[in-house]
Design an enzyme around this catalytic site. Structure first.
Site, PDB file in Angstrom:
ATOM      1  N   ASP A  11      62.470  85.248 -26.976  1.00  0.00           N
ATOM      2  CA  ASP A  11      61.347  85.032 -26.049  1.00  0.00           C
ATOM      3  C   ASP A  11      61.649  85.794 -24.759  1.00  0.00           C
ATOM      4  OD1 ASP A  11      58.902  83.843 -25.023  1.00  0.00           O
ATOM      5  OD2 ASP A  11      60.162  82.576 -23.782  1.00  0.00           O
ATOM      6  N   SER A  12      60.602  86.024 -23.977  1.00  0.00           N
ATOM      7  CA  SER A  12      60.797  86.685 -22.682  1.00  0.00           C
ATOM      8  C   SER A  12      61.683  85.834 -21.767  1.00  0.00           C
ATOM      9  CB  SER A  12      59.441  86.913 -22.015  1.00  0.00           C
ATOM     10  OG  SER A  12      58.778  85.673 -21.860  1.00  0.00           O
ATOM     11  N   GLY A  44      53.875  88.307 -19.346  1.00  0.00           N
ATOM     12  CA  GLY A  44      52.438  88.068 -19.506  1.00  0.00           C
ATOM     13  C   GLY A  44      51.484  89.073 -18.899  1.00  0.00           C
ATOM     14  N   CYS A  74      57.278  84.102 -28.924  1.00  0.00           N
ATOM     15  CA  CYS A  74      56.560  84.456 -27.700  1.00  0.00           C
ATOM     16  C   CYS A  74      55.216  85.036 -28.123  1.00  0.00           C
ATOM     17  CB  CYS A  74      57.375  85.497 -26.941  1.00  0.00           C
ATOM     18  SG  CYS A  74      56.552  86.147 -25.478  1.00  0.00           S
ATOM     19  N   ASN A  75      54.156  84.430 -27.650  1.00  0.00           N
ATOM     20  CA  ASN A  75      52.821  84.909 -28.036  1.00  0.00           C
ATOM     21  C   ASN A  75      52.523  86.282 -27.456  1.00  0.00           C
ATOM     22  OD1 ASN A  75      51.208  82.547 -29.399  1.00  0.00           O
ATOM     23  ND2 ASN A  75      52.582  81.667 -27.887  1.00  0.00           N
ATOM     24  N   THR A  76      52.975  86.494 -26.216  1.00  0.00           N
ATOM     25  CA  THR A  76      52.695  87.778 -25.561  1.00  0.00           C
ATOM     26  C   THR A  76      53.344  88.912 -26.352  1.00  0.00           C
ATOM     27  OG1 THR A  76      52.764  86.530 -23.492  1.00  0.00           O
ATOM     28  CG2 THR A  76      52.758  88.925 -23.326  1.00  0.00           C
ATOM     29  N   GLU A 159      58.635  78.742 -15.387  1.00  0.00           N
ATOM     30  CA  GLU A 159      59.896  79.494 -15.231  1.00  0.00           C
ATOM     31  C   GLU A 159      60.621  79.077 -13.948  1.00  0.00           C
ATOM     32  OE1 GLU A 159      61.521  82.396 -16.906  1.00  0.00           O
ATOM     33  OE2 GLU A 159      60.441  81.615 -18.629  1.00  0.00           O
ATOM     34  N   CYS A 193      50.931  79.696 -25.852  1.00  0.00           N
ATOM     35  CA  CYS A 193      52.034  80.233 -25.058  1.00  0.00           C
ATOM     36  C   CYS A 193      53.159  79.221 -25.184  1.00  0.00           C
ATOM     37  CB  CYS A 193      51.644  80.394 -23.594  1.00  0.00           C
ATOM     38  SG  CYS A 193      53.057  80.849 -22.557  1.00  0.00           S
ATOM     39  N   HIS A 195      55.558  78.522 -23.393  1.00  0.00           N
ATOM     40  CA  HIS A 195      55.957  77.820 -22.166  1.00  0.00           C
ATOM     41  C   HIS A 195      55.124  76.560 -21.903  1.00  0.00           C
ATOM     42  CE1 HIS A 195      58.057  81.515 -21.200  1.00  0.00           C
ATOM     43  NE2 HIS A 195      58.498  81.007 -20.065  1.00  0.00           N
TER      44      HIS A 195
HETATM   45  N1  DGL Z   1      56.413  82.489 -23.715  1.00  0.00           N
HETATM   46  C1  DGL Z   1      55.495  83.582 -23.659  1.00  0.00           C
HETATM   47  C2  DGL Z   1      54.326  83.373 -24.591  1.00  0.00           C
HETATM   48  O1  DGL Z   1      54.385  82.568 -25.506  1.00  0.00           O
HETATM   49  C3  DGL Z   1      54.953  83.936 -22.310  1.00  0.00           C
HETATM   50  C4  DGL Z   1      55.931  84.208 -21.271  1.00  0.00           C
HETATM   51  C5  DGL Z   1      55.723  85.434 -20.465  1.00  0.00           C
HETATM   52  O2  DGL Z   1      54.642  85.685 -19.921  1.00  0.00           O
HETATM   53  O3  DGL Z   1      56.710  86.123 -20.353  1.00  0.00           O
HETATM   54  O4  DGL Z   1      53.330  84.036 -24.429  1.00  0.00           O
END
Ligand code: DGL
Length: 276
Positions: A11-12, A44, A74-76, A159, A193, A195
């Site tokens: 993940d990011s 994001g 991570c969706n992004t 974060e 997302c 997060h």
């Molecule tokens: N956890 C990331 C997601 O699921 C988003 C985090 C980011 O923007 O870096 O999209």
């Protein structure tokens, strides 16, 4: 490390730990390496090219550590990098390794959560602008209406450990109001997302009764279990020593450990891995 073949989870930053927690609960026997690109999070608002470049660099770090299979938790990154990684990078450079995302497994089932057939999808700007959920959900559920809402402030709130503080209330309410204003038939909100599950207690304060909030962790975990059943050639390569390791690209591992423990639900001890 050399004969270990762990599952890599990327993940990011911290968000993927909510998915890793579900995966480790369902499939506790495997070895895992979690990698958070905290030095460059959040992703994001970044461009397609940048997200692809960062994600592929991190996937290669996980490959170098022995992972034959990497989950982009991570969706992004799934929305903006997965296709290029699967269709170009792996074919050219790592034909025996696999990278899976979180969007398709979620889209495959989310339509069945809604009685009204109207779903709100909450995600980062990158995920929402990609239109990936709109397209994928409608592939599997053509009769479901998808209402998308970008929530650009939510990841920075999480974060920075502000998700349960009073300052978060304004932004939680703001985006919930915006998505619900799109239709009064929405009965399901997908947290697209990784997060966002940490914001669920605050969301519940502002949501009308009867609206279900669906995080992705358990959905992704059972989809991985199914993938491993259908792909014994991959399953047999994976080592099963129940070892879980955590790496971050940030040199402040103490800070990572503090936040990560909240996301993961148990104590995390990480190591720093510098970007090449
Ligand atoms: N956890 C990331 C997601 O699921 C988003 C985090 C980011 O923007 O870096 O999209």
């Amino acid at each position: 490390m050399s004969n270990k073949q762990p599952i890599g989870i990327f993940d990011s930053g911290y968000g993927g730990l909510t998915v890793f927690r579900s995966i480790a609960n369902l499939l506790p026997d495997y070895d895992y390496i979690y990698l958070g690109d905290n030095a460059r999070a959040p992703y994001g608002n970044r461009s397609f090219n940048t997200i692809h470049q960062y994600t592929w660099e991190c996937v290669q770090l996980l490959f170098d550590m022995g992972c034959p299979l990497v989950i982009l938790a991570c969706n992004t990154a799934s929305a903006k990098a997965l296709r290029t990684i699967q269709q170009r990078d792996l074919l050219n450079e790592e034909p025996y390794k696999r990278v899976l995302g979180v969007i398709r497994p979620t889209a495959e089932v989310i339509g069945s959560y809604s009685r009204t057939k109207e779903i709100g999808v909450l995600g980062t700007k990158g995920t929402i602008q990609s239109g990936s959920y709109l397209i994928e959900i409608n592939n599997f559920f053509p009769d479901v209406k998808v209402h998308q809402q970008a929530c650009p402030i939510w990841v920075p709130l999480v974060e920075n450990g502000e998700h349960d503080k009073p300052g978060a209330d304004y932004f939680v309410k703001k985006y919930l109001d915006q998505v619900l204003a799109q239709s009064d038939k929405i009965d399901t909100l997908l947290l697209a997302c990784t997060h966002y599950p940490l914001l669920m207690p605050k969301m519940q304060e502002y949501l009308p009764a009867g609206i279900k909030v669906v995080p992705q962790g358990d959905i992704v975990a059972s989809s991985l279990q199914d993938y491993l059943r259908r792909h014994p050639e991959m399953e047999q390569r994976l080592s099963k020593g129940r070892v879980q390791q955590f790496f971050t690209t940030s040199d402040d591992t103490m800070d990572f450990d503090h936040h990560a423990s909240i996301f993961f639900g148990e104590e995390v001890k990480s190591e720093y891995i510098p970007l090449k």
